[in-house]
Design a protein around this motif. Structure first.
Motif, PDB file in Angstrom:
ATOM      1  N   MET A   1       9.676  -1.795  -3.040  1.00 55.70           N
ATOM      2  CA  MET A   1      10.426  -1.516  -1.812  1.00 55.70           C
ATOM      3  C   MET A   1      11.290  -2.726  -1.477  1.00 55.70           C
ATOM      4  O   MET A   1      10.786  -3.843  -1.332  1.00 55.70           O
ATOM      5  N   ASP A   2      12.570  -2.502  -1.377  1.00 53.88           N
ATOM      6  CA  ASP A   2      13.524  -3.587  -1.135  1.00 53.88           C
ATOM      7  C   ASP A   2      14.034  -3.508   0.303  1.00 53.88           C
ATOM      8  O   ASP A   2      14.779  -2.602   0.658  1.00 53.88           O
ATOM      9  N   ASP A  88      15.738   3.474   0.080  1.00 53.34           N
ATOM     10  CA  ASP A  88      15.195   4.840   0.161  1.00 53.34           C
ATOM     11  C   ASP A  88      14.221   4.895   1.331  1.00 53.34           C
ATOM     12  O   ASP A  88      13.056   4.494   1.200  1.00 53.34           O
ATOM     13  N   GLY A  91      11.045   7.061   0.683  1.00 49.83           N
ATOM     14  CA  GLY A  91      10.118   6.400  -0.223  1.00 49.83           C
ATOM     15  C   GLY A  91       9.462   5.188   0.420  1.00 49.83           C
ATOM     16  O   GLY A  91       8.264   4.945   0.233  1.00 49.83           O
ATOM     17  N   ALA A  92      10.232   4.413   1.193  1.00 53.23           N
ATOM     18  CA  ALA A  92       9.681   3.244   1.870  1.00 53.23           C
ATOM     19  C   ALA A  92       8.637   3.653   2.898  1.00 53.23           C
ATOM     20  O   ALA A  92       7.597   2.995   3.050  1.00 53.23           O
ATOM     21  N   TYR A  93       8.907   4.745   3.623  1.00 53.64           N
ATOM     22  CA  TYR A  93       7.946   5.246   4.613  1.00 53.64           C
ATOM     23  C   TYR A  93       6.621   5.596   3.934  1.00 53.64           C
ATOM     24  O   TYR A  93       5.538   5.184   4.390  1.00 53.64           O
ATOM     25  N   ALA A  94       6.679   6.334   2.837  1.00 51.34           N
ATOM     26  CA  ALA A  94       5.465   6.732   2.129  1.00 51.34           C
ATOM     27  C   ALA A  94       4.702   5.513   1.624  1.00 51.34           C
ATOM     28  O   ALA A  94       3.470   5.442   1.718  1.00 51.34           O
ATOM     29  N   GLU A  95       5.437   4.535   1.093  1.00 53.61           N
ATOM     30  CA  GLU A  95       4.793   3.335   0.566  1.00 53.61           C
ATOM     31  C   GLU A  95       4.140   2.510   1.670  1.00 53.61           C
ATOM     32  O   GLU A  95       3.019   2.017   1.523  1.00 53.61           O
ATOM     33  N   LEU A  96       4.829   2.353   2.794  1.00 54.84           N
ATOM     34  CA  LEU A  96       4.276   1.563   3.888  1.00 54.84           C
ATOM     35  C   LEU A  96       3.045   2.219   4.490  1.00 54.84           C
ATOM     36  O   LEU A  96       2.058   1.545   4.809  1.00 54.84           O
ATOM     37  N   ARG A  98       1.025   4.168   2.899  1.00 56.73           N
ATOM     38  CA  ARG A  98      -0.024   3.996   1.894  1.00 56.73           C
ATOM     39  C   ARG A  98      -0.653   2.610   1.993  1.00 56.73           C
ATOM     40  O   ARG A  98      -1.866   2.446   1.801  1.00 56.73           O
ATOM     41  N   ARG A  99       0.166   1.617   2.331  1.00 58.26           N
ATOM     42  CA  ARG A  99      -0.343   0.247   2.433  1.00 58.26           C
ATOM     43  C   ARG A  99      -1.048  -0.030   3.751  1.00 58.26           C
ATOM     44  O   ARG A  99      -1.617  -1.114   3.934  1.00 58.26           O
ATOM     45  N   GLY A 186       5.243  -6.775   2.585  1.00 55.90           N
ATOM     46  CA  GLY A 186       5.606  -7.633   1.466  1.00 55.90           C
ATOM     47  C   GLY A 186       6.347  -8.889   1.852  1.00 55.90           C
ATOM     48  O   GLY A 186       7.006  -9.509   1.007  1.00 55.90           O
TER      49      GLY A 186
END
Length: 366
Positions: A1-2, A88, A91-96, A98-99, A186
């Motif tokens: 995630m950038d 994205d 995608g960033a929402y899903a990743e965050l 998840r974390r 991150g």
């Protein structure tokens, strides 16, 4: 995630038009767009302002149950959303999430004639959220279908970008907040210190995105010492929040002079501060008398010097204020000025033969 940078910030305020008048007439921002019930923003009025690369949304709730109304009732006017530019947003929402981030608003897509904007929101600190924003196509539209754009040149050019946000958290929450930004977002820890002066103390840790374009200065008062300005902020704001916005300028002398002429009030600096300035930081590439007249502070780190000044808070609770900062190689945030300001005030009192209680840093700046 950038995380590329700060797309915009959103303030929840009691009166968006009145707040916009101040930022326009005094600080040099210009109106770029507006929205409300007529553009699909139910129960709110939002104004988009810009200067340099800084974009700011001012939102007022039109009903008691609107999130902006509830925020203002609890905290007063303040920064409620720090929007992060990402490749994205979905995608960033899903990743965050998840974390471990708290999901607030799932991804939403808005499309215009030549643009697509995807947004989603997760929890940040206190009642402040992070809005994830990805933009594709024409970037002339801010939020298609919701914010109606107004022809503008973007306002004045005195302020270039958001340098950092200073975030005050209650005692005991600093380490947890740092871990949250490190493990979930991150971010990296780039600077930490314990500042003690005049019977007060605070802990500070700076976290920064991998791109280096999003910097949070996280502050926590040490309540084993006497109360100071961070304690006052937490009491008046009722919990964690953005204490000040650090706005970078390429020419702080010109910017401060222009804003002061427009009515912006800056925190005062004792005249004796400048008597020891060059002995402390080395030669300054600016006329000392001009810095003294304007009240601009100077500090140094291993990278170079920085010039900075703080406004008085424009809010009735005396919470959120602004910092203007010009970096001349320095990467830190001027903590040396806290002690220097206190010592300057002590010299003034000694020279006058005055014996009074030592001032707090907040009193020194006032």
């Amino acid at each position: 995630m950038d995380i590329r940078g700060i797309d915009h910030i959103e303030l929840f305020v009691g009166d968006a038009r009145q707040a916009a008048f101040y930022f326009d007439r005094a600080v040099g921002f210009q109106l770029l767009g507006q929205g409300g019930p007529e553009t699909g923003l139910a129960d709110q009025r939002s104004l988009l302002l810009s200067q340099g690369d800084v974009r700011m949304v001012l939102t007022t709730g039109l009903t008691a149950g609107h999130p902006a109304s509830r925020y203002v009732q609890r905290h007063g006017d303040g920064v409620a959303v720090v929007a992060l530019e990402v490749d994205d947003a979905a995608g960033a929402y899903a990743e965050l999430v998840r974390r471990g981030a708290a999901g607030v608003t799932p991804p939403t897509t808005r499309t215009g004639a030549d643009t697509e904007v995807v947004t989603a929101e997760v929890g940040g600190f206190g009642d402040v959220r992070h809005r994830l924003v990805s933009r594709h196509g024409d970037r002339g539209e801010f939020l298609p279908g919701a914010i109606e754009m107004i022809p503008s040149d973007g306002g004045g050019k005195l302020l270039a970008e958001i340098d950092h946000l200073a975030v005050c958290v209650p005692p005991g929450q600093l380490d947890e907040t740092v871990r949250h930004y490190r493990d979930v977002f991150g971010f990296a820890e780039i600077f930490t210190e314990h500042v003690e002066v005049a019977g007060q103390a605070m802990n500070s840790t700076v976290v920064q995105s991998g791109s280096g374009r999003v910097t949070l200065v996280l502050l926590e008062p040490d309540r084993s010492r006497r109360p100071g300005q961070l304690d006052a902020f937490l009491d008046q704001h009722v919990g964690a929040g953005v204490q000040h916005l650090g706005l970078r300028t390429d020419d702080i002398v010109t910017a401060v002079a222009a804003l002061a002429e427009r009515g912006v009030r800056f925190a005062g600096t004792p005249a004796s501060y400048y008597d020891a300035l060059e002995a402390r930081v080395g030669p300054v590439d600016a006329p000392l008398e001009r810095l003294r007249d304007l009240g601009v502070l100077v500090d140094r780190d291993h990278g170079g010097q920085l010039l900075q000044i703080f406004t008085e808070s424009m809010h009735v609770r005396r919470t959120l204020f602004l910092e203007l900062i010009e970096r001349r190689g320095a990467r830190t945030f001027g903590s040396g000025n806290i002690k220097a300001l206190y010592e300057a005030k002590e010299r003034e009192l000694a020279a006058a033969g005055t014996t009074v209680a030592a001032p707090t840093p907040q009193e020194v700046r006032a």
